[in-house]
Every structure is written in C-alpha cells, then in structure tokens.
Write a protein that holds these residues in place. Sequence first.
Motif, PDB file in Angstrom:
ATOM      1  N   ASP A  60       0.658  -7.421   6.412  1.00 38.07           N
ATOM      2  CA  ASP A  60       0.489  -6.061   6.004  1.00 38.07           C
ATOM      3  C   ASP A  60      -0.502  -5.392   6.772  1.00 38.07           C
ATOM      4  N   ALA A  61      -0.560  -5.575   8.073  1.00 44.35           N
ATOM      5  CA  ALA A  61      -1.229  -4.673   8.938  1.00 44.35           C
ATOM      6  C   ALA A  61      -0.817  -5.356  10.524  1.00 44.35           C
ATOM      7  N   ILE A  86      -3.708  -0.703  14.207  1.00 45.45           N
ATOM      8  CA  ILE A  86      -4.505  -0.897  15.081  1.00 45.45           C
ATOM      9  C   ILE A  86      -4.190  -0.937  16.402  1.00 45.45           C
ATOM     10  N   ILE A  87      -4.583   0.319  17.226  1.00 47.13           N
ATOM     11  CA  ILE A  87      -3.963   0.615  18.422  1.00 47.13           C
ATOM     12  C   ILE A  87      -5.130   0.143  19.632  1.00 47.13           C
ATOM     13  N   GLU A 110       0.911  -1.181   0.033  1.00 47.26           N
ATOM     14  CA  GLU A 110      -0.104   0.078   0.117  1.00 47.26           C
ATOM     15  C   GLU A 110       0.910   1.392   0.017  1.00 47.26           C
ATOM     16  N   ASN A 111       1.662   1.361  -1.041  1.00 41.32           N
ATOM     17  CA  ASN A 111       2.569   2.649  -1.127  1.00 41.32           C
ATOM     18  C   ASN A 111       3.483   3.060   0.242  1.00 41.32           C
ATOM     19  N   GLY A 112       3.973   1.924   0.745  1.00 39.97           N
ATOM     20  CA  GLY A 112       4.759   2.121   1.918  1.00 39.97           C
ATOM     21  C   GLY A 112       4.234   2.253   3.155  1.00 39.97           C
ATOM     22  N   GLU A 117       1.978  -8.831  13.798  1.00 39.98           N
ATOM     23  CA  GLU A 117       1.257  -8.424  12.420  1.00 39.98           C
ATOM     24  C   GLU A 117       0.319  -9.616  12.059  1.00 39.98           C
ATOM     25  N   ASP A 118      -0.456  -9.323  10.989  1.00 42.72           N
ATOM     26  CA  ASP A 118      -1.586 -10.120  10.741  1.00 42.72           C
ATOM     27  C   ASP A 118      -1.007 -11.131   9.784  1.00 42.72           C
ATOM     28  N   CYS A 119      -1.877 -12.042   9.344  1.00 42.63           N
ATOM     29  CA  CYS A 119      -1.586 -13.268   8.554  1.00 42.63           C
ATOM     30  C   CYS A 119      -0.692 -12.904   7.316  1.00 42.63           C
TER      31      CYS A 119
END
Length: 195
Positions: free
Chosen positions: A77-78, A15-16, A8-10, A72-74
Amino acid sequence: MKIDFDKENGLVPAIIQNYQNGSVLMLGYMNREAYEKTCETKKVTFFSRSKQRLWTKGETSGNYLNVVSISEDCDNDALLILVNPEGPTCHTGTESCFKKSFQNSFLYDLEAIISDRITGSDPNSYTKKLVERGINKVAQKVGEEAVELVIEAKDTNTDLFLNEAADLLYHILILLRAKGTSLAAVEEVLRSRSR
C-alpha cells in the motif's frame, strides 16, 4: 506487482528517491490510473488531490522524473520509485522538497560540483582548464595521481596517503564526467558483479 489501492480511498503514497545519490526528492499520491501511466511512460505521474486530476511531474517545468524502478512495501500500500530527475524536483528550484535529504555519499555532491565547474564560466577553474585540455590530459592526470597514491601507500605517513587517495578520487570523477558517464554507472557495474 499487486498494489492495494482500496485501503486509502483509491490512493497510495509514492516516495520518490534519486537513483544516483539516494536523496529523497518528494512524496506524492497515485491512483491506479496514475500508476499505470507512470509504468507506461516511464515518467512519474501523480493524482493531484487538490486539482482532482492526473499530473505528470514536469509537464509544465520540464523537470521530469524518469523512472528507474518501482517497488511496493510489505503491505502493498505504498510505493518507492527510484528516478533519474531532469532538473530540480521542488517548485522552489531545489533538488528535494525536503529541507534536509539523506544522500548516500558526499561523492555525488562532489560529482555535481565538478559538473558545474566544467560547464561554468570561471576561466580560473582548475577542473575546467583540465577538461578543456582534452581527454588524454585528464586520463594522464588520473595515472599520475594513481602512481602518487601507490608511492604513499609504501610509506608510513597516513595523512599524505589519504590526501593522494582524495586527489585520485577527484580526478577519477573528472574523467568520468569527461567521458560522459557517472559515478552511478560505476556503482551499477559493481552492483551487477556482486549479484
């Protein structure tokens, strides 16, 4: 941790979440530099898309988000970042930027109410008066409530039993606060025992 900043463009969404009560506090975006600064300082730093620069949450308000853990997610990227917040997270002065936020227990709300009563100015507050009498009185009250719970456990009146259980939990929360610790610290002990 291998995070995919290229999708996603760097930027990756972060999520906090409040480590102590599970409430979702906010969503921000991190580039690689913001992520590295967050890991280094243990204070959440985002990449501000509007200002096009790094932004450490709390740099002007003092309401920092102190990092407890990052995962991180699976798809890598999150991010989910568990934090101990210093003060409100939202610029409006609320705990969360979301109007409704999940919390994993009413007991954390109650703990916050107890803290407010202890530090508050209401001279008629039972909680404040009890704490002002000293740690021995608070501990003694916990003991009394425990005995009352045991007595009710031997009888058949469920309502009285539940009320005594509620009294005991309330006074345990007061004792934890009076000792300078928290429900989250007790939870951590229980978690470590279950590992």
